[in-house]
Design a protein around this motif. Sequence first.
Motif, PDB file in Angstrom:
ATOM      1  N   ASP A  82       0.889  -1.054   0.021  1.00  0.00           N
ATOM      2  CA  ASP A  82      -0.054  -0.115   0.031  1.00  0.00           C
ATOM      3  C   ASP A  82       0.764   1.528  -0.077  1.00  0.00           C
TER       4      ASP A  82
ATOM      5  N   ASP B 287       0.623   3.918   1.506  1.00  0.00           N
ATOM      6  CA  ASP B 287       0.451   4.665   2.870  1.00  0.00           C
ATOM      7  C   ASP B 287       1.804   3.860   3.816  1.00  0.00           C
TER       8      ASP B 287
ATOM      9  N   GLN C  68       1.667   1.257   5.412  1.00  0.00           N
ATOM     10  CA  GLN C  68       1.324   0.670   6.595  1.00  0.00           C
ATOM     11  C   GLN C  68       1.846  -0.578   6.853  1.00  0.00           C
TER      12      GLN C  68
ATOM     13  N   ARG D 245      -1.232   5.133   9.768  1.00  0.00           N
ATOM     14  CA  ARG D 245      -0.832   5.867   8.362  1.00  0.00           C
ATOM     15  C   ARG D 245      -0.313   7.078   8.659  1.00  0.00           C
TER      16      ARG D 245
HETATM   17 MG    MG Z   1      -3.655   1.695   4.669  1.00  0.00          MG
END
Ligand code: MG
Length: 349
Positions: free
Chosen positions: A129, A131, A133, A234
């Motif tokens: 992803d 972000d 994370q 995030r």
């Molecule tokens: Mg995320």
Amino acid sequence: MQELFKALKECVMSDPINCNEENSKEERGSILYLVVPCYNEEEVIITSAQKMKDKMQGLINKGIISSKSKIMFVNDGSKDNTWKIIHGLCKADSIFSGICFSRNYGHQSAILAGMLTARQYADMVVTIDADLQQDIEALDEFIKCYRDGCEIVYGVRNDRDTDGFFKKITATLFYKLMHILGCNVLSNHADYRLLSKKALDALAEHKEVNLFLRGLIPTMGFQSDVVYFDVKEREAGKSKYTLKKMFALAVDGITSMSTRPIQIITLIGFFVSLFSAIMIIYCIWDWFSGHNVPGYTTTVVVSLLMGGLTIFSLGIVGEYVGKIYLEAKARPRYIVESFIWKDGDEKNE
Ligand code: MG
Ligand code: UDP
């Protein structure tokens, strides 16, 4: 004959799974493509890009992956400056490349597009992803499993501490429901995973429009392993998974992986019919014995219950019919508007 047996035994004992030369660890290519789906990620993408580049560069310097490795962003119809930023990153450094969709097709389509495009250039692809994370440090473990002969490596989160109460409950219920319905999904495995070229070629053979990669990929088989990783908060921006998107993914997941809901309806239908038959016999017997019970409440309750059950069942069947309709139309799963692969050159498709 005896020599043949001896050679065979040696081969099996030395490497029980990969006695095939083609699969031997030394021969596995080392071009890694990191596929990153992005939807309205302008707040976080520059920081993430820098971290991803540092990690990839580190792996290249250590000789773990090839210098031809790349980070491939897939802009899933963002309405903010995400594509402009990706464009800038690609111009600044050829380690970055980008795909731009003509509109928002959703996370699953973005991952698929990235994987199928990267397949032409890469020996292995990891989806992660935007972000970050998902802990990028787990890449070393992923690559180690690939070197050990795995075609698919699944990233599984250690815990759900970073999720809110609602997400925790709904995710747990979803995985429980999927297991009850007989779907082979790994609990707490998001779309952080490695696929080798061989697995990507197999994935490309699947033409379904209703995509649920977490369910689909395990059905392909192959030697696989699991890597556990920590989930972080995030860094910036908000979750792009709205409740509507989460619900759509869950429905896609169930309807694309299992027909058990329809079987359950048939089973309920059978028991209701059995109950009705008993009730009919009882009513006829009652009529013959001369009792005349008013039975208004019973009539209302039974007809409401049956009405609700019928509409609910029709809804579930309709959901499958709708999916069949979409599959029959076989529309493209995504449309790529432009593609940047090297030195910021943008190709419009
Ligand atoms: Mg995320
Ligand atoms: N994403 C996407 N298309 C969408 C929604 C999300 O490509 O329609 C991407 C998003 O940019 C991110 C990843 O999917 O890279 C996961 O989304 P997010 O982090 O918002 O989900 P969460 O971690 O909250 O489940």
